[in-house]
Design a protein around this motif. Structure first.
Motif, PDB file in Angstrom:
ATOM      1  N   THR A  79     -13.960   3.295   0.975  1.00 53.12           N
ATOM      2  CA  THR A  79     -12.793   2.535   0.534  1.00 53.12           C
ATOM      3  C   THR A  79     -13.255   1.226  -0.104  1.00 53.12           C
ATOM      4  O   THR A  79     -14.405   0.805   0.087  1.00 53.12           O
ATOM      5  N   CYS A  97      -7.172   2.996  -3.041  1.00 53.80           N
ATOM      6  CA  CYS A  97      -6.617   2.933  -1.689  1.00 53.80           C
ATOM      7  C   CYS A  97      -5.622   1.780  -1.568  1.00 53.80           C
ATOM      8  O   CYS A  97      -5.958   0.636  -1.888  1.00 53.80           O
ATOM      9  N   ASN A 101      -5.068   2.501   4.774  1.00 54.36           N
ATOM     10  CA  ASN A 101      -5.657   3.562   5.567  1.00 54.36           C
ATOM     11  C   ASN A 101      -4.951   3.591   6.915  1.00 54.36           C
ATOM     12  O   ASN A 101      -4.176   2.685   7.234  1.00 54.36           O
TER      13      ASN A 101
END
Length: 548
Positions: free
Chosen positions: A350, A385, A388
């Protein structure tokens, strides 16, 4: 020996026993325990109760230095006045000196030291008296639980003041982990030069041995001391801040391979890694794999063959603590006969993980067991992203408990056009729902991230900006361009279809971060934030050890 000599011998004062001054000084009202016989009671002691005590005395004269006189009335040979008969065992006691001690065996009659005689050890026979294996002899006793001491121990250090320039793991724990802001990137584990930080049962960083107060775990934490937006400019230059950054080029691409069916979108990440591996550019790639015990839980994995890369194609939606798994010793089986200092690896992660590895690589500090792994990362691929998730909250609570979806039945998951998509193992969609409905399962610290497109990566890959079955690819560095050129001949690609879609989502991500950050967002400020400054901005305890 005459009776006179015997009487004189009795009159000799005993060694180290103070002279009582005779019977006149005795307190007749004090009771004494009997010396011999069966006397009972506690009345005053009389002379009839006393038994004479004798000791062996060295004879006078130069010719008798080693001679010792004994009481002639003694029948056992030790010099006492016992009634022992001829049947009593005779002892050969060591000579007694005037002070009551025995003469050492290595001192002769003249008082000179002589050599000691040692018994030689047995030859060809183990001196080990334990039959247990050496590594099993000293173990934690059964029923005893040894754990890392809590921070209260620091309160018992004689009020020693903490140096102003030291930041301890307890500060990181108090300001980030305990506040639920940890994004599980693993940077703190990677940075620790004493390997004092490990992973707890809850998947969060934990102190596993004494903290040295080096401050590195705090300095490199993207939610702590690392001003991550400053890292964008340090890595990519002054223009690497606005919009999607300052890329070299951008494409929409997909792989024309049968294995792409199980991959995410166009299968670009897997294809790039395979080409880097086959070209000898890397020895392996740190990617995510599914846990053998918990379905759809991602774990860090080092893939070293194209088959391993294809088998693990696809995306997961929980962090793997990738930077906490850079100790190359744990991958020894995958890298036989490889010199750790000569390794070349790719890292897929990420944006926050890429920010962390870039910052770590900018300094020549020794990162202990993680050192070789940190230096080995030569290629970085960031996955677009916005947030998460915590594994238990997403899979266990949101999908299984609330929506009745068995994790074992899930074949693929995706986040596309703002929706969470879940497919079964036959490829049929079983859930499509607004991603905001899963906000409670997201990591709280993700709200503070303004880096949707991975400004610090060599390549950025995601689905936003491209049509179905295609991946959007942003090439940011010369390393990224090399990886693209190796892969490009086997791709179906064209110019990025919708750059504005990426820009819009990047702007939305920044807006959300500005609302969540409790510190100024400033790409031109110093890279590191001191703990006292952060504590004041986030209203956390300045000296957490004092509150324990």
């Amino acid at each position: 020996m005459t009776a006179e000599n015997t009487e004189n011998e009795r009159e000799q004062p005993l060694p180290h026993v103070p002279d009582t001054g005779g019977d006149e000084s005795r307190d007749d009202d004090v009771g004494y325990p009997p010396v011999g016989g069966n006397r009972s009671g506690s009345g005053p002691r009389t002379d009839s109760d006393l038994k004479p005590i004798t000791y062996r005395r060295r004879s006078e004269g130069p010719d008798n230095k080693d001679a010792y006189q004994t009481n002639e009335e003694c029948r056992c040979g030790c010099g006492c006045e016992c009634d022992g008969g001829p049947d009593r065992e005779t002892t050969n006691a060591s000579p007694v000196s005037v002070d009551g001690g025995t003469r050492p065996s290595n001192v002769d009659g003249e008082g000179n030291l002589t050599n000691l005689e040692f018994t030689p050890p047995s030859e060809g026979k183990s001196q080990d008296v334990s039959e247990e294996r050496p590594d099993r002899r000293v173990q934690v006793p059964e029923g005893v639980d040894l754990d890392t001491p809590d921070y209260s121990i620091r309160g018992e250090m004689n009020d020693i003041e903490e140096p102003d320039d030291k930041t301890w793991f307890m500060e990181l724990d108090a300001a980030v982990i305990d506040e639920g802001r940890c994004i599980q990137c693993g940077t703190c584990i990677a940075s620790c030069p004493s390997d004092s930080i490990g992973l707890g049962d809850d998947g969060l960083p934990k102190l596993v041995k004494m903290c040295t107060g080096c401050s590195l775990c705090w300095d490199f934490c993207p939610r702590g001391g690392l001003r991550y937006e400053r890292q964008w400019k340090i890595t990519g230059g002054d223009d690497n801040v606005n919009g999607a950054g300052d890329p070299i080029t951008e494409f929409s691409a997909k792989v024309e391979e049968a294995w792409r069916e199980n991959a995410q979108d166009g299968g670009l990440v897997t294809s790039v890694l395979i080409h880097l591996l086959e070209a000898g550019e890397i020895d392996g790639a740190i990617i995510a794999t599914e846990s053998a015990d918990e379905p759809w839980k991602a774990e860090s994995f080092l893939a070293t063959t194209p088959e391993e890369l294809i088998e693990n194609a696809g995306s997961f939606y929980n962090q793997t603590m990738a930077l906490g798994n850079l100790n190359v010793d744990q991958w020894a089986e995958q890298l036989p006969e490889k010199d750790p200092e000569a390794l070349s690896l790719a890292l897929v992660g990420t944006p926050c993980e890429i920010e962390g590895i870039r910052a770590l690589q900018d300094f020549e500090w020794d990162y202990a067991s993680q050192e070789d792994g940190i230096r080995a990362i030569d290629y970085t691929i960031a996955l677009m992203c916005t947030k998460n998730f915590n594994y238990e909250r997403l899979i266990g609570e949101q999908l299984e408990a609330k929506r009745g979806i068995d994790p074992d039945d899930i074949g693929k998951m995706d986040v596309l056009h703002g929706d969470m998509l879940v497919y079964d193992r036959d490829g049929e969609m079983i859930l499509q729902e607004d991603i905001e409905a899963f906000h409670g399962a997201a990591l709280k610290g993700c709200d503070e991230c303004a880096d949707f497109t991975g400004y610090c990566a060599d390549l950025t890959v995601g689905s936003v900006g491209s049509g179905d079955e295609y991946s959007s690819v942003i090439v940011r560095t010369e390393q990224g361009l090399k990886a693209w050129e190796l892969t490009e001949p086997d791709l179906d690609y064209h110019d990025l279809e919708d750059r504005s879609a990426i820009g819009r989502l990047q702007s939305w991500d920044k807006k959300k971060a500005f609302e969540s950050l409790q510190r100024p967002f400033d790409p031109d400020a110093p890279r590191f934030i001191e703990y006292p400054e952060h504590a004041g901005q986030y209203d956390v305890v300045l000296n957490p050890h004092e509150s324990q």
